[in-house]
Design an enzyme around this catalytic site. Sequence first.
Site, mmCIF file in Angstrom:
data_model
loop_
_atom_site.group_PDB
_atom_site.id
_atom_site.type_symbol
_atom_site.label_atom_id
_atom_site.label_comp_id
_atom_site.label_asym_id
_atom_site.label_seq_id
_atom_site.Cartn_x
_atom_site.Cartn_y
_atom_site.Cartn_z
ATOM 1 N N ASP A 195 5.974 -8.200 9.670
ATOM 2 C CA ASP A 195 5.373 -9.278 10.441
ATOM 3 C C ASP A 195 5.796 -10.691 10.042
ATOM 4 O O ASP A 195 6.373 -11.440 10.816
ATOM 5 C CB ASP A 195 3.849 -9.183 10.353
ATOM 6 C CG ASP A 195 3.323 -7.846 10.817
ATOM 7 O OD1 ASP A 195 4.128 -6.947 11.089
ATOM 8 O OD2 ASP A 195 2.098 -7.683 10.899
ATOM 9 N N GLU A 254 -2.755 -0.021 1.139
ATOM 10 C CA GLU A 254 -1.713 -0.413 2.094
ATOM 11 C C GLU A 254 -0.492 -0.980 1.377
ATOM 12 O O GLU A 254 0.645 -0.712 1.757
ATOM 13 C CB GLU A 254 -2.290 -1.446 3.061
ATOM 14 C CG GLU A 254 -1.321 -1.914 4.129
ATOM 15 C CD GLU A 254 -1.940 -2.950 5.061
ATOM 16 O OE1 GLU A 254 -1.354 -3.210 6.121
ATOM 17 O OE2 GLU A 254 -3.017 -3.498 4.719
#
Length: 797
Positions: A559, A756
């Site tokens: 991202d 994560e």
Amino acid sequence: MLQAVSAVMTLVAFSIFVSVPFLSLATCATTANDAASNGSLLWGPYRPNLYFGIRPRIPKNLLAGLMWAKVDDFAKVQNNFRHTCEQNEGMAGYGWEEYDIRNGGRQTIHDAGNTIDLTIDFVKTSGNSTESWAARIRGEPRADVSGDLKTTLVFYAGMDGLGSLEFANEHDDLGQEGTVTLHGKTADLGDFKIDITRGPDTNVAPKHHHPSWDSKPLDRTMASSMRVPSNALWQAKSIMFTNMKSEVDNYIAEYGQENPPPAWQMFTVANDIKEGNFHMVQKTFLGSFEFDVIFTAIDAPALTSAEISTAIVRTSKLFQTKFTEIFAPKSPFTDPKYTNFSQAMLSNLVGGIGYFYGDSLVDRSYAPEYEEENEGFWEETADARARAQVTREPPTELFTSIPSRPFFPRGFLWDEGFHLIPIADWDMDLTLEIVQSWFNLMDDDGWIAREQILGPEARSKVPQEFQVQYPHYANPPTLFMILDVFVDKLNAEKYDTAHATALKDHIRKFYPLLKRQYFWFRKTQWGDIRSYDREAFSMKEAYRWRGRTPRHILTSGLDDYPRAQPPHPGELHTDLISWMGMMSRSLRRVAESLGETEDASDFKSYENAIVRNIDDLHWSASSSMFCDATIDDYEESIHVCHKGYISLFPFMTGLLRADSPRLKAILDLISEPSELWSEYGIRSLSKKDEHYGTDENYWRSPIWVNMNYLIVKNLLDIAQVSGPHQEQARQIYVKLRRNLVENVYREWERTGFAWEQYNPETGQGQRTQHFTGWTSLVVNIMVMPDLGKSGKGHDEL
């Protein structure tokens, strides 16, 4: 206080009757009969967003789940109720210790907030005409519990769509004394029953001397029915509170605020058996407890407690045997603690597989701004999105694993290819089912939405600005990585003829869809070479992600990784051309395996041109690294170099040969502590980069296991081939493999969760917890060979 409790419950309960869009029934790519014929894949805990939720792999059918809470304090009961997996909900860890989708497994939930440890054994048995399942639910007070622990549990079942579901028991004003049974029928499941047993005699209810006990003794089971809009069934917790509110109000009216019943009596559902499509069964216990939930065909003999106990033992033995054959960790991870860890990681990946069905939001305006051809295009695309007429697409279904049960409980396209790497080794038939389910979502052009947000339940977890999907935007095509696994299986000598034939038939079925998506990428994500007089082997092989803004390329998956500033329509992206090279190679191998010689020749040409153009367009001689490219103020093509994962993409996607002249610089970059190397894994961005650790810091320093897996895998490939860099690759591989696994294990042991991402300075897990999607790739890393016993020392780098 009791009036305040009632008021809050009114607000919570009211939410289920507003803002829930209607779902129309549509024909699915996989029919209900097809799903039923899959046998052992029909039923499962396919509602992974819940701590425990059951449904068949059939649209608009039976939904079931479990809720529970500690009920000793009026002010805390509502917040104590567990249903959907949530971050920061007082859990000391939860998940599957063992789980095979074919047979079942064991999940433990360490609910520190409610001072209870739950163990749920889920087992499946197949009969002549149907599949049965049972869940044994056991609770043990945690060691730090204070006083007598009072726990209430609500098992519920709802019928979404056509079919019937009702209690078989007669109404009893005092509640049910023995087993509570639901009878149901649907076209796909036939006639069935669900038994909720009383449990062993060791179960004890929390008694009290308040007169409310006489009319509602809690040593009985409460059974309650409601009629609920079918598209609101997923909001079971709010439905339960709606029901409980009437009981709270009645108690307040009868006994007043000065003499209320205790909380565990107050927070009970109405004892009300009647017609409805949503049914709750509530049990309240003091201390430890156990009971079974059993699903069988109505004409089949019910499973006994002894048979369930036998099935639990058998299921565990089957899992252990299979795991040892496939995933027994190799040195230096032979200690039993790593085996337990690996089993949990795999089990949570497979146990996170869900079945999703619902409509989705898509912008099919095909506005020209989405081509992003002009300077300042991100402002034009923002305007186009603002005026777009979003389409509510007809319902579709998806059978998929997920990244994280509490935070990302839905299908993500680029995650799924990584998820399937361990799953393919574990269960190839399951992998084929999942791949087919994803490819069934492909539109006529070859596009698959990168996030599958199907239905209102899925949308409830997604901010509104991210709910709409765009057919112009891609995502890393990681499903193509599994094609290499398929072809490797076909080429393996130990793969028997029958399985090879079946696998080849599946691949042949996928093949037209693979080609369709490949050429969609080439058509929509092309990069401009000619307009800027760039020199390259091919004038066609250059690529640029659409969906770019100054801060993000969400479509790339990386991202906020630093890119050219400001964005420019002449940009070329290293990661995307590398993915295209991987796609070309995978399709070439598939075409060769299917005897499609002409296609194989074409894909070989594409692959060769891409590899050549990666060098011509993206290698910076001055920086000794692969870089993105953009256009400067003088309309010249220049490199934009930020050392990190982007720099490694040609290596990570397997496009660099063992004798590549670029490989030495790549290996040096990976192993340099002042750049990417850390004692916990490879950083996403160099410590020397000006953007390191800045802004969102999502892909600007943290360690990601999926990228590290690709690095470890390709280091292994180089280390096993004779060449000038073999020894350097071996040394890096040995230490990185050990560091990565040990850190993920250490944090799992410390926190109870896989994460994560991991902090490159401390190794601590961060961001999303229970991230058992691609973080589970450590299972595969642990079975890679130990190369530390040859050549230089194990710890040398």
